[in-house]
Scaffold this motif. Structure first.
Motif, mmCIF file in Angstrom:
data_model
loop_
_atom_site.group_PDB
_atom_site.id
_atom_site.type_symbol
_atom_site.label_atom_id
_atom_site.label_comp_id
_atom_site.label_asym_id
_atom_site.label_seq_id
_atom_site.Cartn_x
_atom_site.Cartn_y
_atom_site.Cartn_z
ATOM 1 N N PHE A 145 1.260 -7.026 31.088
ATOM 2 C CA PHE A 145 1.888 -5.756 31.456
ATOM 3 C C PHE A 145 1.126 -4.563 30.887
ATOM 4 C CE2 PHE A 145 5.117 -2.422 30.524
ATOM 5 C CZ PHE A 145 5.448 -2.100 31.829
ATOM 6 N N THR A 146 0.676 -4.671 29.649
ATOM 7 C CA THR A 146 -0.050 -3.566 29.023
ATOM 8 C C THR A 146 -1.311 -3.237 29.804
ATOM 9 O OG1 THR A 146 0.766 -4.199 26.831
ATOM 10 C CG2 THR A 146 -1.152 -2.771 26.897
ATOM 11 N N TRP A 147 -2.042 -4.262 30.195
ATOM 12 C CA TRP A 147 -3.292 -3.997 30.908
ATOM 13 C C TRP A 147 -3.032 -3.447 32.301
ATOM 14 C CZ3 TRP A 147 -7.647 -3.066 28.778
ATOM 15 C CH2 TRP A 147 -8.768 -2.884 29.603
ATOM 16 N N TRP A 148 -1.949 -3.847 32.935
ATOM 17 C CA TRP A 148 -1.638 -3.272 34.248
ATOM 18 C C TRP A 148 -1.307 -1.788 34.131
ATOM 19 C CZ3 TRP A 148 -3.329 -4.935 38.534
ATOM 20 C CH2 TRP A 148 -3.473 -6.303 38.775
ATOM 21 N N LEU A 149 -0.777 -1.368 32.989
ATOM 22 C CA LEU A 149 -0.578 0.067 32.763
ATOM 23 C C LEU A 149 -1.925 0.783 32.667
ATOM 24 C CD1 LEU A 149 2.378 0.130 30.189
ATOM 25 C CD2 LEU A 149 2.454 0.691 32.628
ATOM 26 N N SER B 262 1.656 -7.773 18.422
ATOM 27 C CA SER B 262 2.675 -8.643 17.837
ATOM 28 C C SER B 262 2.113 -10.040 17.634
ATOM 29 C CB SER B 262 3.908 -8.702 18.747
ATOM 30 O OG SER B 262 3.560 -9.188 20.034
ATOM 31 N N GLN B 263 2.881 -10.856 16.941
ATOM 32 C CA GLN B 263 2.436 -12.213 16.644
ATOM 33 C C GLN B 263 2.698 -13.152 17.830
ATOM 34 O OE1 GLN B 263 1.119 -12.978 13.210
ATOM 35 N NE2 GLN B 263 0.903 -10.803 13.611
ATOM 36 N N PHE B 264 1.712 -13.950 18.160
ATOM 37 C CA PHE B 264 1.803 -15.029 19.147
ATOM 38 C C PHE B 264 2.031 -14.568 20.583
ATOM 39 C CE2 PHE B 264 1.444 -18.257 16.074
ATOM 40 C CZ PHE B 264 2.186 -17.893 14.969
ATOM 41 N N GLN B 265 2.440 -13.375 20.836
ATOM 42 C CA GLN B 265 2.457 -12.707 22.141
ATOM 43 C C GLN B 265 2.736 -13.608 23.323
ATOM 44 O OE1 GLN B 265 -0.594 -9.942 22.865
ATOM 45 N NE2 GLN B 265 -0.404 -8.975 20.898
ATOM 46 N N GLY B 266 3.718 -14.427 23.253
ATOM 47 C CA GLY B 266 4.194 -15.173 24.410
ATOM 48 C C GLY B 266 3.179 -16.095 25.037
ATOM 49 N N GLY B 267 2.265 -16.638 24.244
ATOM 50 C CA GLY B 267 1.324 -17.601 24.791
ATOM 51 C C GLY B 267 0.088 -16.986 25.423
ATOM 52 N N ALA C 177 8.907 -4.568 26.226
ATOM 53 C CA ALA C 177 9.085 -3.555 25.189
ATOM 54 C C ALA C 177 8.025 -2.462 25.346
ATOM 55 C CB ALA C 177 8.980 -4.201 23.815
ATOM 56 N N LEU C 178 8.431 -1.226 25.101
ATOM 57 C CA LEU C 178 7.521 -0.099 25.262
ATOM 58 C C LEU C 178 6.870 0.208 23.914
ATOM 59 C CD1 LEU C 178 6.614 1.703 27.588
ATOM 60 C CD2 LEU C 178 8.254 3.411 26.804
ATOM 61 N N SER C 179 5.758 -0.463 23.651
ATOM 62 C CA SER C 179 5.002 -0.234 22.419
ATOM 63 C C SER C 179 4.300 1.117 22.495
ATOM 64 C CB SER C 179 3.968 -1.346 22.236
ATOM 65 O OG SER C 179 2.983 -1.277 23.262
ATOM 66 N N PRO C 180 3.770 1.621 21.364
ATOM 67 C CA PRO C 180 3.029 2.893 21.403
ATOM 68 C C PRO C 180 1.878 2.895 22.416
ATOM 69 C CG PRO C 180 3.533 2.328 19.146
ATOM 70 C CD PRO C 180 3.967 1.149 19.972
ATOM 71 N N LEU C 181 1.138 1.792 22.508
ATOM 72 C CA LEU C 181 0.036 1.732 23.466
ATOM 73 C C LEU C 181 0.551 1.775 24.897
ATOM 74 C CD1 LEU C 181 -2.632 -0.812 22.143
ATOM 75 C CD2 LEU C 181 -2.965 1.594 22.719
ATOM 76 N N ARG C 182 1.612 1.036 25.174
ATOM 77 C CA ARG C 182 2.175 1.050 26.524
ATOM 78 C C ARG C 182 2.706 2.428 26.877
ATOM 79 N NH1 ARG C 182 5.498 -4.747 26.624
ATOM 80 N NH2 ARG C 182 3.652 -6.084 26.894
#
Length: 318
Positions: free
Chosen positions: A275-279, A118-123, A11-16
């Motif tokens: 993914f966010t950090w790789w951006l 988001s909550q729990f962020q996939g582990g 998902a393309l969040s505002p930060l991403r």
């Protein structure tokens, strides 16, 4: 091919969206600089905005009006003062939540949700985000130390827009790290209820890479500062000379390469999959590559004897 067909796109969040936009903007800017001169119209204002320090000397002539917006390059230290304070502030909240069970303040939690947390962020492991925030804070402390006690600044300048961006940058980076923390309401969600049990091999690898990259960046900054000192360590001039030693034997801007490696070490600490950090890493790659390209061009134009085997940013490649 079929095995990947059912995987959802991140998902393309505002930060991403922000980091993707910044990465794309710097990639486009870098590609424009690679176009042979004369094929595209030159814009002095654009060149003034993307160059700083010594590389402004290699750009087009600067109208006198542009100098109104000059800020001394030595003000780089302000970026790290902001980072030490702000990211230390965020680290304090995260530490309290992790070890004392104190929930995040409402304003911080709301801000993170707006930015896309988001909550729990996939582990995602809480330890990963904690270590990355510690790395970022330590990195800022070291760079502040270097700006004050190691670097020898000339009369070089940066644009006020670049200065303002630098002040905001580390605030955004810290919020990006904190937004990766798995949350359960306003509390940090710790898998297994024991932070130390989350330790993984990639945390150790990330730490080693961070220390290794930081040591090389520090050494490169010492080499640069020594070019303006005599053997007694006294500053004798503010001119530019050809640096030698360490990673300077391979690239013109090893300090920029080390900066990239530091951010990659944080991606490793996140377990390679964030993914966010790789951006963020992608943005750092293109922004540092652009600065290294200008620096490399400056050295080659200024020094006839400049080593021909050196690349700008990536050893043997670019």
């Amino acid at each position: 091919m079929a095995a990947w067909a059912g995987l959802p796109l991140p998902a393309l969040s505002p930060l991403r969206a922000l980091w993707l936009s910044l990465a794309a903007a710097f990639l486009l800017t870098l590609l424009l600089q690679l176009v042979p001169p004369g094929l595209l119209p030159s814009c002095a204002l654009f060149q003034d905005l993307i160059r700083y320090g010594k590389t402004k000397l290699g750009g087009p002539a600067r109208p006198a009006a542009y100098r109104v917006f000059d800020v001394p390059k030595r003000y780089f230290s302000h970026f790290y003062v902001i980072s030490v304070l702000w990211n230390g502030f965020l680290l304090w909240f995260l530490t309290q939540s992790l070890f004392l069970g104190v929930p995040f303040p409402n304003w911080l939690y709301s801000l993170l949700r707006i930015l896309g947390a988001s909550q729990f962020q996939g582990g995602e492991l809480a330890l990963s985000a904690f270590l990355v925030l510690v790395f970022l804070w330590l990195h800022s402390w070291r760079r502040l130390f270097e700006c004050v006690y190691v670097s020898v600044f000339s009369n070089a300048v940066i644009h006020v827009v670049q200065y303002c961006f630098g002040l905001v940058y580390y605030v955004l980076v810290g919020l990006t790290v904190l937004s990766q923390v798995p949350m359960d309401g306003r509390n940090v969600y710790v898998i297994g209820k024991n932070l130390l049990m989350q330790a993984r091999w990639f945390h150790i690898l990330g730490l080693i890479m961070f220390l290794w990259s930081s040591a090389h960046q520090y050494k490169c900054h010492v080499i640069l500062s020594n070019l303006r000192k005599n053997k007694a360590g006294v500053v004798i001039h503010g001119n530019h000379r050809i640096p030698f030693g360490d990673w300077f034997e391979y690239v013109s801007s090893p300090n920029y390469l080390a900066e990239l490696m530091i951010y990659i070490s944080m991606a490793v600490t996140f377990g390679f999959h964030n993914f966010t950090w790789w951006l963020v890493v992608t943005y750092v790659f293109f922004s540092q590559a652009l600065s290294a390209f200008f620096s490399h061009r400056f050295y080659k134009s200024r020094f006839v004897s400049y080593p021909k085997h050196r690349k700008a940013f990536l050893p043997f490649l670019f």
